[in-house]
Each structure stands twice: as structure tokens, then as C-alpha cells.
Design a protein around this motif. Structure first.
Motif, PDB file in Angstrom:
ATOM      1  N   LEU A 207       7.758 -20.564  -6.972  1.00  0.00           N
ATOM      2  CA  LEU A 207       6.419 -20.501  -7.558  1.00  0.00           C
ATOM      3  C   LEU A 207       6.058 -19.030  -7.591  1.00  0.00           C
ATOM      4  N   ASN A 208       6.388 -18.398  -8.695  1.00  0.00           N
ATOM      5  CA  ASN A 208       6.332 -16.947  -8.781  1.00  0.00           C
ATOM      6  C   ASN A 208       6.049 -16.547 -10.222  1.00  0.00           C
ATOM      7  N   LYS A 209       5.403 -15.422 -10.412  1.00  0.00           N
ATOM      8  CA  LYS A 209       5.029 -14.973 -11.747  1.00  0.00           C
ATOM      9  C   LYS A 209       6.223 -14.712 -12.649  1.00  0.00           C
ATOM     10  N   VAL A 210       7.407 -14.475 -12.064  1.00  0.00           N
ATOM     11  CA  VAL A 210       8.576 -14.128 -12.872  1.00  0.00           C
ATOM     12  C   VAL A 210       9.622 -15.229 -12.900  1.00  0.00           C
TER      13      VAL A 210
ATOM     14  N   GLY B 248      13.536   8.042  -0.388  1.00  0.00           N
ATOM     15  CA  GLY B 248      12.551   7.036  -0.772  1.00  0.00           C
ATOM     16  C   GLY B 248      12.912   5.676  -0.220  1.00  0.00           C
ATOM     17  N   VAL B 249      11.934   4.997   0.391  1.00  0.00           N
ATOM     18  CA  VAL B 249      12.099   3.610   0.838  1.00  0.00           C
ATOM     19  C   VAL B 249      11.297   2.742  -0.121  1.00  0.00           C
ATOM     20  N   PHE B 250      12.003   1.945  -0.915  1.00  0.00           N
ATOM     21  CA  PHE B 250      11.384   1.148  -1.974  1.00  0.00           C
ATOM     22  C   PHE B 250      10.997  -0.214  -1.405  1.00  0.00           C
ATOM     23  N   ILE B 251       9.709  -0.537  -1.479  1.00  0.00           N
ATOM     24  CA  ILE B 251       9.200  -1.784  -0.910  1.00  0.00           C
ATOM     25  C   ILE B 251       8.206  -2.415  -1.881  1.00  0.00           C
ATOM     26  N   ASP B 252       8.202  -3.759  -1.897  1.00  0.00           N
ATOM     27  CA  ASP B 252       7.260  -4.454  -2.767  1.00  0.00           C
ATOM     28  C   ASP B 252       5.939  -4.687  -2.030  1.00  0.00           C
ATOM     29  N   GLY B 253       5.032  -5.409  -2.682  1.00  0.00           N
ATOM     30  CA  GLY B 253       3.679  -5.550  -2.172  1.00  0.00           C
ATOM     31  C   GLY B 253       3.566  -6.230  -0.829  1.00  0.00           C
TER      32      GLY B 253
ATOM     33  N   GLN C  55     -10.310 -11.516  -5.671  1.00  0.00           N
ATOM     34  CA  GLN C  55      -9.329 -11.374  -4.598  1.00  0.00           C
ATOM     35  C   GLN C  55      -7.963 -11.879  -5.072  1.00  0.00           C
ATOM     36  N   ASP C  56      -6.910 -11.509  -4.325  1.00  0.00           N
ATOM     37  CA  ASP C  56      -5.550 -11.925  -4.686  1.00  0.00           C
ATOM     38  C   ASP C  56      -4.640 -11.639  -3.497  1.00  0.00           C
ATOM     39  N   PHE C  57      -3.347 -11.882  -3.653  1.00  0.00           N
ATOM     40  CA  PHE C  57      -2.368 -11.585  -2.610  1.00  0.00           C
ATOM     41  C   PHE C  57      -1.076 -11.135  -3.272  1.00  0.00           C
ATOM     42  N   ASP C  58      -0.264 -10.369  -2.530  1.00  0.00           N
ATOM     43  CA  ASP C  58       0.893  -9.688  -3.108  1.00  0.00           C
ATOM     44  C   ASP C  58       2.226 -10.339  -2.760  1.00  0.00           C
ATOM     45  N   HIS C  59       2.238 -11.646  -2.612  1.00  0.00           N
ATOM     46  CA  HIS C  59       3.513 -12.353  -2.483  1.00  0.00           C
ATOM     47  C   HIS C  59       3.481 -13.545  -3.422  1.00  0.00           C
TER      48      HIS C  59
ATOM     49  N   GLY D   9      -2.534 -16.916   0.131  1.00  0.00           N
ATOM     50  CA  GLY D   9      -3.047 -16.161   1.269  1.00  0.00           C
ATOM     51  C   GLY D   9      -4.046 -15.109   0.832  1.00  0.00           C
ATOM     52  N   TYR D  10      -4.552 -14.404   1.816  1.00  0.00           N
ATOM     53  CA  TYR D  10      -5.435 -13.265   1.561  1.00  0.00           C
ATOM     54  C   TYR D  10      -5.323 -12.335   2.762  1.00  0.00           C
ATOM     55  N   TYR D  11      -5.243 -11.016   2.502  1.00  0.00           N
ATOM     56  CA  TYR D  11      -4.967 -10.063   3.570  1.00  0.00           C
ATOM     57  C   TYR D  11      -5.878  -8.847   3.403  1.00  0.00           C
ATOM     58  N   ARG D  12      -6.629  -8.537   4.442  1.00  0.00           N
ATOM     59  CA  ARG D  12      -7.483  -7.364   4.425  1.00  0.00           C
ATOM     60  C   ARG D  12      -6.936  -6.398   5.480  1.00  0.00           C
ATOM     61  N   GLU D  13      -6.320  -5.325   4.986  1.00  0.00           N
ATOM     62  CA  GLU D  13      -5.642  -4.384   5.874  1.00  0.00           C
ATOM     63  C   GLU D  13      -6.593  -3.864   6.950  1.00  0.00           C
ATOM     64  N   GLY D  14      -6.111  -3.893   8.191  1.00  0.00           N
ATOM     65  CA  GLY D  14      -6.885  -3.413   9.316  1.00  0.00           C
ATOM     66  C   GLY D  14      -7.892  -4.398   9.851  1.00  0.00           C
ATOM     67  N   ALA D  15      -7.969  -5.603   9.258  1.00  0.00           N
ATOM     68  CA  ALA D  15      -9.015  -6.553   9.662  1.00  0.00           C
ATOM     69  C   ALA D  15      -8.443  -7.932   9.995  1.00  0.00           C
ATOM     70  N   PHE D  16      -7.913  -8.637   8.997  1.00  0.00           N
ATOM     71  CA  PHE D  16      -7.434  -9.996   9.234  1.00  0.00           C
ATOM     72  C   PHE D  16      -6.487 -10.419   8.108  1.00  0.00           C
ATOM     73  N   GLY D  17      -5.789 -11.498   8.370  1.00  0.00           N
ATOM     74  CA  GLY D  17      -4.942 -12.120   7.359  1.00  0.00           C
ATOM     75  C   GLY D  17      -5.171 -13.613   7.344  1.00  0.00           C
ATOM     76  N   ILE D  18      -4.873 -14.231   6.193  1.00  0.00           N
ATOM     77  CA  ILE D  18      -5.013 -15.681   6.021  1.00  0.00           C
ATOM     78  C   ILE D  18      -3.809 -16.172   5.234  1.00  0.00           C
ATOM     79  N   ARG D  19      -3.189 -17.238   5.681  1.00  0.00           N
ATOM     80  CA  ARG D  19      -2.174 -17.924   4.881  1.00  0.00           C
ATOM     81  C   ARG D  19      -2.154 -19.391   5.316  1.00  0.00           C
ATOM     82  N   ILE D  20      -2.050 -20.288   4.354  1.00  0.00           N
ATOM     83  CA  ILE D  20      -1.926 -21.722   4.622  1.00  0.00           C
ATOM     84  C   ILE D  20      -0.711 -22.200   3.835  1.00  0.00           C
ATOM     85  N   GLU D  21       0.218 -22.854   4.510  1.00  0.00           N
ATOM     86  CA  GLU D  21       1.482 -23.213   3.857  1.00  0.00           C
ATOM     87  C   GLU D  21       1.929 -24.619   4.228  1.00  0.00           C
TER      88      GLU D  21
END
Length: 596
Positions: free
Chosen positions: A486-489, A74-79, A463-467, A505-517
Motif C-alpha cells: 500500500l504505497n504511492k508507487v 553522503g548518506v542517502f535516506i528516505d523520509g 498532516q501526513d506521514f513519510d512511510h 501514523g503521525y510523527y512530530r519530531e521532538g514530541a511524540f509519535g503515533i502509529r496504529i497497525e
């Protein structure tokens, strides 16, 4: 481009390596072995010598681990990495969503009759093993310390890093290491601790005003240190690293052979503070009854930057912003379809190299176009290098390690005509970034208390993002710095001088990604005109300056306050960056920062 130091493995290399590891399992009488992405110092980043997870599995993310059993791995990976892992590992490895599925839960499912799972006691912390043993109690599964089985089969494993350390000048550090050691030693005494063990490389370097090159892109050196009540330090690091720093360290810092560390720890009179979540099991056991669990004494002092560190970081960001703007102007002049991701990376890294204060980039540059932008921590390779086509978004996330500060900035850029739906998502991401930038909050709140502010516009659209919304950043140290986030935990209260990223950010797999930092620094908030000073408040000051792509904004989705903030920010970008760029880029900048 800057040389890449990442350990990589093609998917087809995974199966024979996994088979060799299972041969070692049989030789040791083990049912499994744990392979974390960690080294003995338990920092986030590892040297090529220690990147066993990437070598075995092909997965190159900055967090995760593998549990290799006789019939499943098993390779354990987060979102952040669930898209990336699909392209990097062979079918013999099974991605496991973590932390939704815990290691203990997975082991109990895979070994219902019990078994023996090996681990390297240098690579797992006392806290991790304590928690694991507690959940596995009664399952028949035994955790057994053993030699590292991956090292046995990794025949061309890189040598341990031995880069020389260098002195970090007081003009950038803002405080001598003598004063730091004395101040922190007194805090140990007040807490009733005789000493503290320091394992984290950035804590060690911050305390002693040293910088190193043992970790790619992070100016740290490997070593362990024991800080005593009187401010004296016993430093365990290779003598060859410190030849030019001995005069700087002075008589209160004694250098020891790292091979003597365990014996030395066993002789200390306690209580000696160790951080349960960062001290390797083998070192925690060396103390016996002398150990006292507590926080790393350097963590919060390091996080709360002094005036010199903040001023240096601000200056570094202005020079860095000018380099980025030169590249954004160049990029805007190229026809859609004429450039590849690697060309953008090369152009940006070349622009940063013109600054003599630049020591390195602060992480591998992310330049993901189209579907690649949806891979949050994408790294372009020869196999994945894609052209910037009409209708694409380009996520460009990059930074520099300067003598006076560490930068990290992300912009999402329109290539040609952007799709309307993607522009709407971009505007929501921007609205969240602005909402966090404008925030005032009562002193005492932690990242978990306020990070939802940056997600709310996306949540309203389902919508949401996993980081996380943001991470701490060092002062010419690690680009990811704890304990602030700045994290939920994150339960660490935000305090003045802390530098954090703000990166929805916002990420749609197979289409595009967005992040502003942008990077922000925490300051005391000024009193509001005519307001009632009910309680002390904090707010942000923005450190990063570069235009946000106005072509991707749907103005009707920006509320008036957000629009006012954006126009004021762009005016400040033009004022601060305009005098630092070429005449051609200045013309582009004037248009890119025009009010909306």
C-alpha cells in the motif's frame, strides 16, 4: 530479551573508518565508492556479515546507502529515517534526502569535472547500474566494478551466515515443493523462457518449502537457484546448510557449490529470465545474450497465500494478540514514570516466548516513548532508553515469527493523561486506519490506487506521514514481503490471499509519535444485499486482534460509520482473545473493548 544481531557503530567510530576507506580509494585510484545496504541476494534484510553501511556510518535503517568520495560522504535516506540518521552518524557524513536527490544528480554536483566511482558488482543490481549509467552519460563520471573496499578495512567482520536449513511442513505450506516447481516451470514454458534465476532468499525458501536462519528475525537461507521449464532446480548453496533437507528436496533438485554459479550460468541456453531489479550485475553479465528480463516467477504466487497459509496466519495472530494483551494489561497497571522502554520490550518478548510455536520475533521490537516515538523505526539502546512519563505516548510495534505465520502489530498507548492536540492526531490516524479497513474496491487496483484512503483524515488537517501505508507480509517468511504494497508507487494489483499491513501514523519530531497497525488479508467481497453486481469487488479481512487505546480517541472526531466499525472490532477482540488470556487480563480486556 531475544539476542540482537544488529551491527552498530558509535558516531565517533565513523571518522577513522571513513579515513581508512579513503586510503583504499587512493590505493585503487578511485574518486569514490558506493556502500549500499545490500547483499548478493538483494533482499531487504542483511546478515551482520553484509551490514557494511551500519559498520561504516552508524546508520542502522533498513534502506539507504552511502557514497563516499574523497572530500564528502553522503548518506542517502528516505523520509522514514531523517530523524534517526541525525543521532546515528558523525558530522563527517552528510545526510542526503533520497529519492528527492538522486545518486546520479548528487555525483554530478560533487564531481563536476568527472571521476571514477567504484562499486561491488555483487551488491548492485543490473537495473540500478543501467539507470545510473544512463543519467551519468556525458558527465565524465565512470562507474567501475571493483573488490569491496569496506571488507578490506573491516578487520573483525562477522563470518558469512551458515545456519542449517529446515523443512517447512506441508501442513503449514499448503502445497508441496514438487507441485510449486511444476506449476512455475509450466508458467516459464508458456512465457517462452527456458529457465529463471532466483536470487531473493524468501522466494527460494518459499519455492522449496525450506526455512533458514541466515538473516536475523527472518527465517530464510542464502542461496541462488535456477528453475527450469520441467520443474527441475539447480540450487547453489553451502552443502552444510542442507544436510538434513536432502531427502526432502528429492532428485529433481541438484545442489551445487556456490563458487560454481557464474560458470554454470554462462553455459545455460536461453532465454533465461532474470529480474533486473534484483539480479546482481555480475550475474546478469554472466548470461550474455541468454538473459531475458522479467519478474521473479515466485513473487506473485508467494504473495497470494493459499488456504493453509491464511488459516495458519489467522491462528498465529490470535495467539500473538493474547500475548500482546497480557502485556498491555500489565503496562496499564504500572504508574507513570515507573517503567523504561527496555522493560516493556523484555516483558513483551517474554510473553511471546510462552508460545512453543514461536521461532523468533519478526523484527527488533520498537518501543518508543515521548520524542523517541517520533523516530519511525526507533530501536532502544542503553544510551536512548527512556522512562514512560505522564503525558507520553508509547509507540509499541512488534511481531513474532511462528511456524504457522508471521505477525506485525502496532499500538500507541497513553501514559497518564495525553495532550489534547496529540489525541486529536491519534483520532485522525485511527480514522484513516478504519477507512482502509472498511474499503471495498474493484479488482485490478494496486496499492497506489487506494492508499490515499488511509491518509485522507490527516490530509484534511494538513498532516501526513513519510512511510507507506502498508507492506506485504509473508507466511512464516519475511515480515516485509513484496511485490504487493500500500504505497504511492506500487503498481502491483492487489489479489486474493495477499496479506498486507494497514499502518497510518503521525510523527512530530521532538514530541511524540503515533502509529496504529493491523494486518489484513485480501478476499473476494460478498455481494451487497439488494445491490447491483456491476463488477467484482475485493475487501479486507482483519487478522490482528488487540484493543485500540480508547483513552486517546476524541469521539467527536469519529464519524458514525467509523465508530460502528471500532465497536464491532472491539467486540470481536473480546470474543476471540478473551478466552485466551488470564482472568486479570480478561477484566482489563473487557474494559478496554467497551463500546464508545
Amino acid at each position: 530479551m531475544f539476542q540482537s544481531f544488529e551491527v552498530t557503530a558509535r558516531p565517533e567510530q565513523g571518522p577513522p573508518r571513513l579515513a581508512a576507506l579513503r586510503h583504499e580509494l587512493n590505493a585503487e585510484g578511485l574518486d569514490g565508492f558506493l556502500i549500499p545496504r545490500a547483499d548478493a541476494h538483494q533482499g531487504e534484510y542483511v546478515a551482520p556479515h553484509d551490514d557494511r553501511l551500519a559498520w561504516l556510518t552508524g546508520f542502522t535503517g533498513s534502506a539507504g546507502f552511502c557514497a563516499a568520495l574523497q572530500d564528502v560522504a553522503g548518506v542517502f535516506i528516505d523520509g522514514r529515517y531523517r530523524t534517526q540518521v541525525k543521532t546515528q552518524v558523525a558530522s563527517e557524513f552528510t545526510p542526503v534526502p533520497w529519492p528527492e536527490v538522486s545518486l546520479a544528480q548528487w555525483l554530478k554536483e560533487q564531481l563536476p569535472g568527472g571521476g571514477v566511482v567504484g562499486f561491488d558488482p555483487w551488491l548492485h543490481t543490473a537495473g540500478q547500474l543501467e539507470q545510473l549509467a544512463e543519467v551519468l552519460s556525458g558527465s565524465g563520471i565512470e562507474m567501475r566494478a571493483c573488490a569491496n573496499l569496506v571488507d578490506r578495512i573491516w578487520t573483525d567482520q562477522p563470518a558469512p551466515p551458515m545456519a542449517p536449513a529446515k523443512v517447512h511442513p506441508i501442513e503449514f505450506a499448503g502445497e508441496s515443493h514438487e507441485d510449486k516447481r511444476t506449476r512455475l516451470g509450466k508458467a516459464l514454458q508458456d512465457a517462452g523462457h527456458a529457465a529463471a534465476l532466483i536470487t531473493l532468499p524468501d522466494s527460494l525458501c518459499w519455492l522449496l518449502n525450506l526455512r533458514g536462519a541466515d538473516i536475523p528475525r527472518n527465517p530464510v537461507m542464502h542461496g541462488f537457484a535456477v528453475l527450469h521449464q520441467d520443474g527441475a532446480v539447480d540450487l547453489f548453496a553451502a552443502a552444510s546448510k542442507l544436510e538434513t533437507a536432502l531427502d526432502h528436496l528429492g532428485p529433481q533438485v541438484t545442489v551445487h557449490d556456490p563458487a560454481t554459479l557464474i560458470a554454470f550460468l554462462g553455459q545455460l541456453q536461453g532465454p533465461v529470465r532474470i529480474e533486473k531489479q534484483s539480479v546482481p550485475v555480475i550475474l546478469a553479465e554472466a548470461f550474455g545474450d541468454a538473459a531475458a528480463f522479467g519478474d521473479d516467477p515466485c513473487a506473485l504466487p508467494k504473495a497470494c497465500k493459499n488456504a493453509a497459509e491464511i488459516a495458519g496466519s489467522a491462528q498465529a495472530h490470535l495467539r500473538d494478540g493474547a500475548a500482546l494483551c497480557e502485556v498491555l494489561a500489565w503496562l496499564d497497571a504500572q504508574p507513570a514514570g515507573s517503567l523504561s522502554e527496555t522493560q516493556v520490550v523484555s516483558q513483551l518478548e517474554a510473553a511471546r516466548r510462552k508460545d512453543n510455536a514461536l521461532q523468533d520475533i519478526s523484527f527488533e521490537t520498537i518501543a518508543g516513548t515521548g520524542p523517541n516515538g517520533a523516530i519511525m523505526h526507533y530501536r532502544v539502546t542503553e544510551d536512548t532508553d527512556s522512562r514512560l512519563e505522564d503525558g507520553h505516548f508509547l509507540v509499541l510495534d512488534s511481531g513474532g515469527q511462528y511456524l504457522d505465520g508471521t505477525t506485525d502489530i502496532t499500538r500507541t498507548i497513553a501514559i497518564g493523561t495525553p495532550p489534547e492536540e496529540a489525541s486529536a492526531a491519534f483520532t485522525r490516524v485511527l480514522s484513516g486506519m478504519i477507512a482502509m479497513s472498511r474499503l471495498r474496491w474493484p479488482r485490478g487496483l494496486a496499492g497506489r490506487d487506494i492508499e490515499a484512503i488511509g491518509r485522507m483524515p490527516l490530509w484534511l488537517a494538513g498532516q501526513d506521514f513519510d512511510h507507506g501505508l502498508g507492506h506485504g507480509v509473508g507466511a512464516y517468511l519475511s515480515v516485509h514481503e513484496g511485490p504487493q504494497r500500500l504505497n504511492k508507487v506500487s503498481h502491483v494489483p492487489l489479489d486474493t490471499g495477499m496479506i498486507l499491513s494497514n499502518e497510518p501514523g503521525y510523527y512530530r519530531e521532538g514530541a511524540f509519535g503515533i502509529r496504529i497497525e493491523n494486518l489484513l488479508v485480501v478476499e473476494d467481497a460478498p455481494d451487497l444485499a439488494g445491490g447491483d453486481a456491476h463488477r467484482k469487488m475485493l475487501h479486507w479481512r482483519t487478522l490482528s486482534f488487540a484493543p485500540i487505546d480508547r483513552r486517546l480517541i476524541v469521539p467527536a472526531l469519529l464519524d458514525p460509520a467509523a465508530r460502528t466499525w471500532l465497536n464491532a472490532y472491539h467486540a470481536e477482540v473480546a470474543e476471540k482473545i478473551g478466552p485466551r488470556v488470564s482472568p486479570v487480563t480478561k477484566l482489563w480486556l473487557d474494559a478496554a473493548t467497551a463500546p464508545i
